[in-house]
Design a protein around this motif. Sequence first.
Motif, PDB file in Angstrom:
ATOM      1  N   PRO A 133      51.309 112.621 109.092  1.00 39.24           N
ATOM      2  CA  PRO A 133      52.238 113.083 108.055  1.00 39.24           C
ATOM      3  C   PRO A 133      53.496 113.675 108.691  1.00 39.24           C
ATOM      4  O   PRO A 133      53.401 114.415 109.668  1.00 39.24           O
ATOM      5  CB  PRO A 133      51.453 114.166 107.308  1.00 39.24           C
ATOM      6  N   ASN A 134      54.632 113.340 108.156  1.00 33.53           N
ATOM      7  CA  ASN A 134      55.884 113.827 108.732  1.00 33.53           C
ATOM      8  C   ASN A 134      56.875 114.178 107.627  1.00 33.53           C
ATOM      9  O   ASN A 134      56.772 113.675 106.516  1.00 33.53           O
ATOM     10  CB  ASN A 134      56.483 112.747 109.641  1.00 33.53           C
ATOM     11  N   GLY A 135      57.825 115.021 107.949  1.00 36.35           N
ATOM     12  CA  GLY A 135      58.757 115.497 106.924  1.00 36.35           C
ATOM     13  C   GLY A 135      58.016 116.409 105.968  1.00 36.35           C
ATOM     14  O   GLY A 135      57.119 117.141 106.388  1.00 36.35           O
TER      15      GLY A 135
ATOM     16  N   ASP B 197      57.685 103.148 112.105  1.00 36.39           N
ATOM     17  CA  ASP B 197      58.445 103.677 113.250  1.00 36.39           C
ATOM     18  C   ASP B 197      59.301 104.845 112.779  1.00 36.39           C
ATOM     19  O   ASP B 197      60.179 104.665 111.942  1.00 36.39           O
ATOM     20  CB  ASP B 197      59.394 102.601 113.804  1.00 36.39           C
ATOM     21  N   CYS B 198      59.026 106.023 113.324  1.00 34.31           N
ATOM     22  CA  CYS B 198      59.847 107.190 112.972  1.00 34.31           C
ATOM     23  C   CYS B 198      60.988 107.300 113.965  1.00 34.31           C
ATOM     24  O   CYS B 198      60.816 107.035 115.158  1.00 34.31           O
ATOM     25  CB  CYS B 198      59.015 108.467 112.980  1.00 34.31           C
ATOM     26  N   VAL B 199      62.118 107.727 113.479  1.00 29.77           N
ATOM     27  CA  VAL B 199      63.304 107.880 114.313  1.00 29.77           C
ATOM     28  C   VAL B 199      63.063 108.906 115.439  1.00 29.77           C
ATOM     29  O   VAL B 199      63.745 108.916 116.443  1.00 29.77           O
ATOM     30  CB  VAL B 199      64.514 108.278 113.421  1.00 29.77           C
ATOM     31  N   GLU B 200      62.039 109.763 115.241  1.00 26.22           N
ATOM     32  CA  GLU B 200      61.735 110.757 116.272  1.00 26.22           C
ATOM     33  C   GLU B 200      61.023 110.151 117.472  1.00 26.22           C
ATOM     34  O   GLU B 200      60.793 110.829 118.468  1.00 26.22           O
ATOM     35  CB  GLU B 200      60.864 111.879 115.679  1.00 26.22           C
TER      36      GLU B 200
ATOM     37  N   LEU C  54      63.310 101.999 109.289  1.00 24.00           N
ATOM     38  CA  LEU C  54      62.643 103.142 109.900  1.00 24.00           C
ATOM     39  C   LEU C  54      61.993 104.055 108.854  1.00 24.00           C
ATOM     40  O   LEU C  54      62.317 103.997 107.665  1.00 24.00           O
ATOM     41  CB  LEU C  54      63.655 103.965 110.715  1.00 24.00           C
ATOM     42  N   GLY C  55      61.113 104.922 109.358  1.00 22.19           N
ATOM     43  CA  GLY C  55      60.290 105.778 108.494  1.00 22.19           C
ATOM     44  C   GLY C  55      61.066 106.623 107.501  1.00 22.19           C
ATOM     45  O   GLY C  55      60.602 106.844 106.379  1.00 22.19           O
ATOM     46  N   TYR C  56      62.218 107.118 107.898  1.00 22.74           N
ATOM     47  CA  TYR C  56      62.902 108.036 106.983  1.00 22.74           C
ATOM     48  C   TYR C  56      63.424 107.356 105.731  1.00 22.74           C
ATOM     49  O   TYR C  56      63.830 108.020 104.769  1.00 22.74           O
ATOM     50  CB  TYR C  56      64.008 108.831 107.701  1.00 22.74           C
ATOM     51  N   LYS C  57      63.425 105.999 105.711  1.00 27.52           N
ATOM     52  CA  LYS C  57      63.840 105.281 104.506  1.00 27.52           C
ATOM     53  C   LYS C  57      62.708 105.171 103.474  1.00 27.52           C
ATOM     54  O   LYS C  57      62.919 104.675 102.378  1.00 27.52           O
ATOM     55  CB  LYS C  57      64.305 103.866 104.878  1.00 27.52           C
TER      56      LYS C  57
HETATM   57 MO   LIG Z   1      60.769 109.873 110.366  1.00 32.13          MO
END
Ligand SMILES: [Mo]
Length: 262
Positions: free
Chosen positions: A79-81, A133-136, A223-226
């Motif tokens: 889990p992220n964000g 794929d997360c930008v991190e 990417l994941g943030y989208k």
């Molecule tokens: Mo992300």
Amino acid sequence: MKNRPLSRRRFLGMTAVGASTLTLAGCDQFDFLGKRDDQVREVLERANGLTYRMQRLLLGDAWLAPEYSRSDIRQRQRPNGSTRPMTAEYETLLQTGFAPYRLSVDGLVERRLSFSLDELHNMPARTQITRHDCVEGWSTIAQWTGVPLSVVLDQARPKPEARYVVFHCFDRIPGGRGDALFYGSIDLIDARHPQTILAYGLNDAPLPISNGAPLRLRVERQLGYKMSKFIKSIELVSSFAGIQGGKRGYWEDHGYEWYAGI
Ligand SMILES: [Mo]
Ligand SMILES: Nc1nc2c(c(=O)[nH]1)N[C@H]1C(S)=C(S)[C@@H](COP(=O)(O)O)O[C@H]1N2
């Protein structure tokens, strides 16, 4: 890596738009960008537009993100964000097991609709094992189940002037600026892509809260943030004037690229 289409990195290597890799790094870069003047930001935004157009041109609109098999799933989806929207509205939904939840679809559509979770579960479903794929800098492979966004759009019928699909979410980013609720957007090409789904299932179980229950977007070529989690409503728009920071998404308002192709 099976059926891996041209990766973003290889693609960039082949073209002269390497400048946009500048914006690929994680949070440090993001903080840095946030403090830069508008000129730098403008150059980067133009590079992003170029990447988007070149990728569409070279790869076309139809290519599929790689899909994997069950044995490739090696860890849980990290889990992220935001991992739980801390709003009264969401807490009420949680306490009732999301029974009163309705996804509304509005904006530039012929028919404004809303769907209960049962209704969404009874629509045609798609299951896919894909890599996030997360930008991190981390990736995970997981199996996602949901209703193709195209199925929902076909019912609401976007008007000809609609250009983007906006996802309004229940959460605020912890430590984020102000009171802004999370939101994100994609164009209609990605929205109608066969792997773009509103997911309610993860690895054969209901989507956990921390991964975006009751509904989250999967847009597998980015990417994941989208991939907006905790989706509250969907709005079809032709422009972003008046929608929060006007940059087409929460992270975009904070310096990230709108088109985050992998
Ligand atoms: Mo992300
Ligand atoms: N509503 C909302 N969606 C979000 C985020 C968020 O904080 N809020 N974080 C994004 C980021 S950066 C990533 S990597 C993924 C994380 O999804 P996961 O928690 O299922 O791993 O969700 C994306 N979607």
